[in-house]
Write an enzyme that holds these catalytic residues in place. Structure first.
Site, mmCIF file in Angstrom:
data_model
loop_
_atom_site.group_PDB
_atom_site.id
_atom_site.type_symbol
_atom_site.label_atom_id
_atom_site.label_comp_id
_atom_site.label_asym_id
_atom_site.label_seq_id
_atom_site.Cartn_x
_atom_site.Cartn_y
_atom_site.Cartn_z
ATOM 1 N N LYS A 27 0.834 -1.208 0.000
ATOM 2 C CA LYS A 27 0.000 0.000 0.000
ATOM 3 C C LYS A 27 0.867 1.256 0.000
ATOM 4 O O LYS A 27 0.676 2.156 -0.831
ATOM 5 C CB LYS A 27 -0.905 -0.028 1.235
ATOM 6 C CG LYS A 27 -2.090 0.889 1.165
ATOM 7 C CD LYS A 27 -2.933 0.783 2.437
ATOM 8 C CE LYS A 27 -3.774 -0.487 2.455
ATOM 9 N NZ LYS A 27 -4.382 -0.723 3.791
ATOM 10 N N ARG A 98 -3.184 3.486 8.413
ATOM 11 C CA ARG A 98 -3.495 2.281 7.638
ATOM 12 C C ARG A 98 -2.382 1.241 7.696
ATOM 13 O O ARG A 98 -1.211 1.572 7.680
ATOM 14 C CB ARG A 98 -3.739 2.661 6.175
ATOM 15 C CG ARG A 98 -4.633 3.853 6.009
ATOM 16 C CD ARG A 98 -4.728 4.308 4.571
ATOM 17 N NE ARG A 98 -5.382 3.343 3.710
ATOM 18 C CZ ARG A 98 -5.473 3.471 2.400
ATOM 19 N NH1 ARG A 98 -4.904 4.510 1.784
ATOM 20 N NH2 ARG A 98 -6.086 2.547 1.679
ATOM 21 N N GLY A 107 -8.076 -6.799 4.406
ATOM 22 C CA GLY A 107 -8.959 -6.827 5.569
ATOM 23 C C GLY A 107 -8.401 -7.576 6.776
ATOM 24 O O GLY A 107 -9.088 -7.711 7.780
ATOM 25 N N MET A 109 -5.650 -6.881 8.594
ATOM 26 C CA MET A 109 -5.110 -6.033 9.666
ATOM 27 C C MET A 109 -5.988 -4.802 9.812
ATOM 28 O O MET A 109 -6.989 -4.676 9.138
ATOM 29 C CB MET A 109 -3.674 -5.678 9.350
ATOM 30 C CG MET A 109 -2.760 -6.885 9.454
ATOM 31 S SD MET A 109 -1.111 -6.527 8.945
ATOM 32 C CE MET A 109 -1.312 -6.134 7.236
ATOM 33 N N ARG A 371 -3.544 -1.791 -6.302
ATOM 34 C CA ARG A 371 -2.724 -3.006 -6.172
ATOM 35 C C ARG A 371 -3.080 -3.940 -7.316
ATOM 36 O O ARG A 371 -4.145 -3.806 -7.920
ATOM 37 C CB ARG A 371 -2.965 -3.692 -4.833
ATOM 38 C CG ARG A 371 -4.395 -4.138 -4.659
ATOM 39 C CD ARG A 371 -4.636 -4.726 -3.281
ATOM 40 N NE ARG A 371 -6.059 -4.854 -3.047
ATOM 41 C CZ ARG A 371 -6.625 -4.837 -1.843
ATOM 42 N NH1 ARG A 371 -5.897 -4.661 -0.771
ATOM 43 N NH2 ARG A 371 -7.915 -4.972 -1.704
ATOM 44 N N HIS A 489 -16.425 -8.457 1.430
ATOM 45 C CA HIS A 489 -15.412 -9.344 2.012
ATOM 46 C C HIS A 489 -15.572 -10.764 1.489
ATOM 47 O O HIS A 489 -14.619 -11.392 1.035
ATOM 48 C CB HIS A 489 -15.536 -9.323 3.537
ATOM 49 C CG HIS A 489 -14.595 -10.267 4.210
ATOM 50 N ND1 HIS A 489 -14.954 -11.544 4.552
ATOM 51 C CD2 HIS A 489 -13.294 -10.129 4.538
ATOM 52 C CE1 HIS A 489 -13.922 -12.156 5.091
ATOM 53 N NE2 HIS A 489 -12.902 -11.312 5.095
ATOM 54 N N SER A 797 13.699 -43.480 -11.108
ATOM 55 C CA SER A 797 12.494 -42.749 -10.763
ATOM 56 C C SER A 797 12.542 -42.521 -9.262
ATOM 57 O O SER A 797 12.595 -43.475 -8.490
ATOM 58 C CB SER A 797 11.254 -43.561 -11.146
ATOM 59 O OG SER A 797 10.110 -42.929 -10.647
ATOM 60 N N CYS A 864 8.300 -39.389 -9.021
ATOM 61 C CA CYS A 864 6.888 -39.738 -8.914
ATOM 62 C C CYS A 864 6.516 -39.555 -7.443
ATOM 63 O O CYS A 864 7.339 -39.205 -6.635
ATOM 64 C CB CYS A 864 6.647 -41.165 -9.386
ATOM 65 S SG CYS A 864 7.624 -42.393 -8.521
ATOM 66 N N TYR A 884 11.771 -35.616 -16.153
ATOM 67 C CA TYR A 884 10.318 -35.473 -16.045
ATOM 68 C C TYR A 884 9.844 -35.522 -14.600
ATOM 69 O O TYR A 884 10.564 -35.971 -13.704
ATOM 70 C CB TYR A 884 9.598 -36.563 -16.870
ATOM 71 C CG TYR A 884 9.733 -37.957 -16.306
ATOM 72 C CD1 TYR A 884 8.865 -38.416 -15.318
ATOM 73 C CD2 TYR A 884 10.731 -38.820 -16.758
ATOM 74 C CE1 TYR A 884 8.994 -39.691 -14.785
ATOM 75 C CE2 TYR A 884 10.867 -40.096 -16.240
ATOM 76 C CZ TYR A 884 9.992 -40.527 -15.243
ATOM 77 O OH TYR A 884 10.122 -41.780 -14.715
HETATM 78 P P1 ADP Z 1 -7.761 -2.368 3.998
HETATM 79 O O1 ADP Z 1 -6.332 -2.749 3.862
HETATM 80 O O2 ADP Z 1 -8.518 -3.187 4.956
HETATM 81 O O3 ADP Z 1 -8.420 -2.187 2.665
HETATM 82 P P2 ADP Z 1 -7.436 0.461 4.097
HETATM 83 O O4 ADP Z 1 -6.262 1.021 4.789
HETATM 84 O O5 ADP Z 1 -7.338 0.387 2.625
HETATM 85 O O6 ADP Z 1 -7.768 -0.945 4.714
HETATM 86 O O7 ADP Z 1 -8.652 1.378 4.528
HETATM 87 C C1 ADP Z 1 -9.966 0.984 4.658
HETATM 88 C C2 ADP Z 1 -10.896 1.933 3.931
HETATM 89 O O8 ADP Z 1 -10.724 3.262 4.331
HETATM 90 C C3 ADP Z 1 -10.686 1.924 2.438
HETATM 91 O O9 ADP Z 1 -11.932 1.902 1.793
HETATM 92 C C4 ADP Z 1 -9.960 3.190 2.162
HETATM 93 O O10 ADP Z 1 -10.215 3.653 0.887
HETATM 94 C C5 ADP Z 1 -10.504 4.121 3.248
HETATM 95 N N1 ADP Z 1 -9.518 5.134 3.595
HETATM 96 C C6 ADP Z 1 -8.286 4.922 4.064
HETATM 97 N N2 ADP Z 1 -7.615 6.069 4.219
HETATM 98 C C7 ADP Z 1 -8.437 7.049 3.863
HETATM 99 C C8 ADP Z 1 -8.322 8.484 3.790
HETATM 100 N N3 ADP Z 1 -7.196 9.103 4.107
HETATM 101 N N4 ADP Z 1 -9.385 9.165 3.374
HETATM 102 C C9 ADP Z 1 -10.533 8.529 3.037
HETATM 103 N N5 ADP Z 1 -10.716 7.209 3.070
HETATM 104 C C10 ADP Z 1 -9.681 6.471 3.482
HETATM 105 MG MG MG Z 2 -7.825 -1.128 1.210
#
Ligand code: ADP
Ligand code: MG
Ligand code: MG
Length: 906
Positions: A27, A98, A107, A109, A371, A489, A797, A864, A884
């Protein structure tokens, strides 16, 4: 000592870049990269993954001291670019904190939004924005998230209701409000105070008012979330090392919840379910962060075509769709155009399908994440081949873009079309992750796991899923949810697992308490059967039968591409003509292992076999073997014919004889009757076959040496079959393999028996068939004396099941009592019977290959056993120059891709 711990980004500049995933996490690295290429990203900074490891070494207090100056300077940097001040009541800056590891762990962490709010800041901000509803909505979200993540306000057990949700329900009821968004400013203020009180009551901790204290609390909580249960489980499943750590990105908040010109969404540059080259995604107006993913409100489509397809599936007319559910393309055309431009730019920049998060704040678009998107096996193949055709990647890259293990999904069954037309559709949802699934309904992740362990096939039915459900989702055949869109999710995780999922089925009325789900007035209970089609989103009552998948042209193209680069061929393990045909269709270049023992178990054969075992003279054994010969010949003929023109490696009888006799009284009585001898006689013989250590006992070539007539009979059966086929104009290519050799003399003796029997057969048929004699290398001593053995064997083999067993000294049948502990305590990283141990067993193999080829330069070497279809093991075999690998039919494409990747990597 001047280790750089904090990297700044903002306003089109950044200290990091996309290559720095290791330091900044995926990220953080991509946030930096997006700055470099002109994508609008709110300013911020990333704390390195090393600091996470440091946190675990030196503790919270010390890491805060180490980071303090850098973090304070970085906050200043954001303040300067945003022209506001953290903690200032007149003109405040809010940030998000984040998580983000090197590998994407969606999701798993924690992340905290709207940080920096307290009562004074909220009041000032309400004045400044003239939008108190937005401010207090953000504030209550912040207190809730901070309580959950930093102050650890967790539900005590699975039946405990989330205390925050309980408070929300109570306030809604008091105010007569149904939807969260209709809560008044006063309601929201009340929520903030009640949340804080609940935190104090449950945790004994005060909610911190000081934004700086909030910031440190959040940073350390993100570090801690690296070690939460679900993150640990996810890493285990995905093979991500614990040492990597998570980075922490802190960035200025942008707000999608400021009103109707604000929005938040998730989008993909191509379809993650089927790979179609179509921009798609979902968004919600006046919403924030996780709202789209959490499945609380059902989001709208971003593109018009996506929206039309959605409406068609839902049975909504075009007029109604335009009026009620317009796409972003129609509702916010300018923003959509910008979004579309940037997604295309990002895909071209990264040369891969992108999964992106964005927010629109009062008409201004911001990107928050990009990503390489997770995708299904089918999408993986299509996208790789499409990108190759579009000239975005080259052939070698296309091969490397595909994960061998994921091909598995493509080979799995789909619903039988005929059965499907008779089945009753009971509900329609979103086609969140393709494939077919059928199983018994369960409602909790724990139950899914338990039922699965007891041998049931289950479908996990949930209102929505959360990361805690991971283990249950993995155990289920498929997942069905009432809420949530294509990016919920459940959908994202299911696609990652290659598991069928139907999401957002509004017609489901799930009761966790009663363990029932009601659909259109019909109630289905736990344990009832249900079937899902993740490709269409349809849900069926009962069990719908499935059939084998049809393979796409893209799949064929990928496999052809693999053959162009690969050096290691792939054969199959097959004991029947049917398996041989299946494997051939998947591209197997012969059979690497035919186990003859399985053939002995069918009705008449087992009787003759037992007669042979019971006999106590050569003459008696030969009489019984003469009965077995025609059966064996017919079996071998079928297999050699199915593999016509390709080599078939047949192993002589291997297992200990006691495996062929019954050990229960009823079985022994039947056997006595069949053989015409007394029960006592049978029992005496069965007892005499018992061994203290059968794995190291009378088996393999030891049988052929003590009873040469068995080897002679099998040789005759193989070569007679071959002679007959040759007379019919076919091209049989038999290879005869002597198992469990430890000394050269064993092989010499067996070779003599084989060659003598061969002469007899060829004389009888009046023709000769070319054949080879080789051996299995599966005893460490054989590997260590490979030079000697190679002087007699035309091929090796490697039987890595036994070789692993004997190199480690682990009995494969008794491993269950200690292997889980070994894995848990990290004494072993993986089960060596599944993944070849390259350091030990692999070293022995490499030694034997090299020594053998010193003596016989054209010595053919293959593997094998279970490892022949496991990608990392196949790559190892390719790297040490084996000819192989052989694996079960359904793993042939997986091994072909792994072998090609090994060649490309070189
Ligand atoms: P995850 O790794 O679980 O996706 P994120 O760090 O991406 O967690 O954040 C979760 C949500 O919060 C995402 O939808 C992201 O776009 C939103 N978000 C994170 N940082 C900001 C920010 N600075 N302003 C607005 N929305 C944010
Ligand atoms: Mg995210
Ligand atoms: Mg063996």
């Amino acid at each position: 000592m001047s280790q750089k711990r904090v990297y700044l980004f903002g306003n089109g500049k950044a200290e990091g870049n996309a290559k720095m995933r290791e330091e900044l996490g995926g990220k953080g690295a991509n946030l930096a990269e997006m700055n470099h290429i002109g994508v609008p990203v709110p300013p911020g900074f990333t704390i390195t993954t090393d600091c996470c490891n440091e946190y675990y070494q030196v503790g919270q207090q010390k890491i805060m001291e180490l980071l303090n100056d850098d973090v304070m300077a970085a906050v200043k940097h954001i303040e300067n670019l945003m022209n506001c001040k953290f903690g200032d009541a007149q003109n405040p800056l809010l940030v998000s904190v984040r998580s983000g590891a090197r590998a994407s762990m969606p999701g798993m962490m924690d992340t905290i939004l709207n940080l920096g709010l307290n009562d004074e800041v909220a009041e000032g901000m309400a004045k400044k924005t003239n939008n108190p509803h937005f401010v207090y909505d953000s504030y209550r979200r912040f207190v809730q998230m901070y309580g959950d993540v930093v102050l650890e306000m967790k539900p005590v057990n699975k039946t405990d209701i989330d205390p925050f949700e309980e408070i929300i329900e109570k306030v809604k009821k008091e105010s007569g409000v149904v939807l969260d968004k209709d809560l008044s400013v006063e309601d929201l203020k009340k929520l903030v105070q009640l949340f804080k009180a609940a935190i104090k009551e449950r945790t004994g901790k005060d909610f911190p008012n000081d934004p700086i204290e909030q910031l440190w609390g959040a940073i350390c909580a993100v570090f801690r979330s690296w070690m939460n249960e679900r993150a640990i489980l996810y890493r285990k499943m995905e093979g991500i090392p614990d040492e990597w750590g998570t980075a922490v990105s802190v960035m200025a908040m942008v707000f999608g919840n400021m009103g109707d010109t604000s929005a938040t969404g998730v989008c993909f540059s191509r379809d993650a379910a089927n790979g179609e080259n179509l921009f798609n995604g979902e968004y919600l107006v006046n919403a924030q962060g996780e709202d789209v993913v959490a499945g609380i409100r059902t989001p709208q489509q971003i593109t018009k075509i996506g929206s039309q397809r959605w409406a068609e599936r839902a049975g909504i007319s075009e007029e109604e769709r335009v009026a009620k559910y317009p796409s972003m393309e129609e509702a916010m055309p300018e923003i959509y155009a910008e979004l579309n431009g940037i997604q295309d730019k990002l895909e071209h920049h990264y040369h891969d399908m992108q999964d992106m998060e964005f927010t629109v704040q009062e008409g201004k678009l911001w990107f928050l994440q990009t990503r390489n998107g997770k995708r299904t096996g089918a999408a993986m193949v299509k996208i790789a081949i499409d990108l190759l055709h579009e000239g975005m990647i080259d052939e070698k890259t296309a091969i490397q873009r595909c994960e061998p293990q994921k091909l598995d999904e493509l080979l799995h069954p789909v619903f039988d079309k005929k059965a499907l037309s008779a089945a009753k559709v009971i509900a329609q949802g979103l086609p969140a992750s393709p494939g077919a699934a059928c199983g018994q309904i369960v409602f909790h992740a724990d139950d899914a796991k338990e039922w699965h362990e007891n041998g049931h096939k289950v479908v996990l039915v949930r209102i929505e899923t959360s990361p805690e459900d991971l283990a249950g989702m993995a155990a289920a055949e498929g997942i069905l949810t009432a809420r949530g869109g294509m990016t919920s999710h459940a959908a994202v995780v299911a696609r990652g697992m290659g598991k069928c999922c139907v999401s957002g089925v509004g017609a489901l009325n799930v009761s966790y308490k009663d363990k029932t789900v009601e659909i259109d007035g019909v109630t289905y209970k736990e344990g009832d059967f249900i079937s899902l089609n993740g490709t269409t989103g349809q849900v069926y009552a009962g069990e719908v039968p499935t059939k084998a998948a049809e393979l796409s042209g893209d799949f064929k193209e990928l496999m052809d591409l693999c053959d162009k680069y690969t050096k290691l061929q792939v054969r199959t393990n097959a004991d029947t003509p049917h398996d041989a045909q299946v494997a051939r269709a998947f591209g197997a270049k012969g059979i690497g292992l035919t186990r003859t023992e399985h053939m002995f178990f069918e009705d008449q054969k087992i009787v003759a076999m037992r007669e042979m075992i019971l006999a106590d003279s050569v003459a008696g054994r030969e009489k019984a073997l003469a009965k077995l010969l025609p059966y064996q010949k017919a079996d071998f003929k079928g297999i050699l014919e199915a593999m016509d023109g390709l080599p078939v490696n047949i192993r002589l009888l291997d297992p200990p004889l006691h495996e062929f006799v019954p050990h229960d009284l009823a079985g022994q009585q039947t056997m006595a009757k069949e053989m015409g001898v007394s029960l006592e006689e049978i029992q005496r013989r069965v007892d005499s076959l018992a061994e203290n250590n059968p794995m190291l006992g009378h088996r393999g070539c030891r049988l052929g040496i003590t009873f040469p007539e068995i080897t002679a009979m099998q040789t005759k059966a193989i070569l007679s079959a071959a002679c007959e086929l040759k007379k019919e104009g076919k091209n049989p290519m038999p290879e005869i393999m002597v198992p469990l050799i430890g000394t050269i003399n064993e092989l010499k003796q067996q070779k003599e028996v084989i060659q003598y029997a061969a002469k007899e057969v060829f004389a009888e048929y009046g023709i000769e068939v070319e054949f080879e004699i080789g051996t299995m290398i599966e005893i460490p001593r054989a590997a260590l004396t490979a030079d000697l053995i190679a002087s007699e064997a035309q091929y090796f083999s490697f039987g890595t099941n036994d070789l692993t067993q004997m190199t480690f000294g682990y009995s494969r049948d008794d491993i269950a009592s200690f292997l889980p502990v070994y894995l848990d305590k990290k004494i072993l990283k993986v089960d060596p019977f599944q993944v070849l141990d390259q350091k030990g067993v692999g070293r022995l193999i490499k030694f034997a290959v090299n020594e053998g080829r010193e003596v016989r330069p054209d010595l053919r070497c293959g593997i094998c056993g279970e490892h022949g279809g496991e990608p990392s093991s196949v790559k190892f075999c390719a790297k040490i120059g084996m000819n192989y690998a052989s694996c079960s039919p359904f793993r042939v494409p997986i091994a072909r891709l792994a072998a090609a990747q090994a060649a490309v990597e070189e």
